[in-house]
Design a protein around this motif. Sequence first.
Motif: not given
Length: 190
Positions: A98-112
């Motif tokens: 997946p794009l983000l680690h499970p601990r990372m919230p799916a915020s705009d900043r984290n997705i970018a």
Amino acid sequence: MSTTATLPYRIGEPDLECRYPVIIGTNRVIGRAFRWHRDWLVLTDQGEHNLRRPPTGTKGIDMAAAYLASEYVAGRVTAVPLEQIRAEAPKAPDGPVPLLHPRMPASDRNIAGATTAFAGLAEHRWEAVLHGFPGSDNPWYLMCELCGWSGVRYWSHLRGRNGRPPSPRRHDDGCIGEDKVRELIPAYQQ
């Protein structure tokens, strides 16, 4: 081997999530220690506990292992067989991570940030093995597409600085040599 006043222990090899088992006796695990955004956390049969940052001059893994030893001596955690911990360890998924680690919230900043990181991995011939982007300063289990080595890297070390590519020295276990890396990756030829 490290010791507390009452309990000798050793720190085992980390799993793909970079969680280090703290082992007593004959392969009995009293918990696992790992780093996340500069804090050190422990995972036991009682759940997860954040120990926060270690004091200056103290290694986080040592702080976490000593904490686990003291919790075991106090009877607050139970030891489990190392074989059980290894059997329960995360495995690489079949297919893309997946794009983000499970601990990372799916915020705009984290997705970018994740999108930028995955583009950088592709450009420099790295592949995420287990999970998505964990953040710049968290351990990320990656595979070198040039030689097949796999292990922990940090995006903050792989992204380069000031518009320059990262070091062509990719990892400690040989790889293919810095000259060959420069030859195969277009970013080094600009």
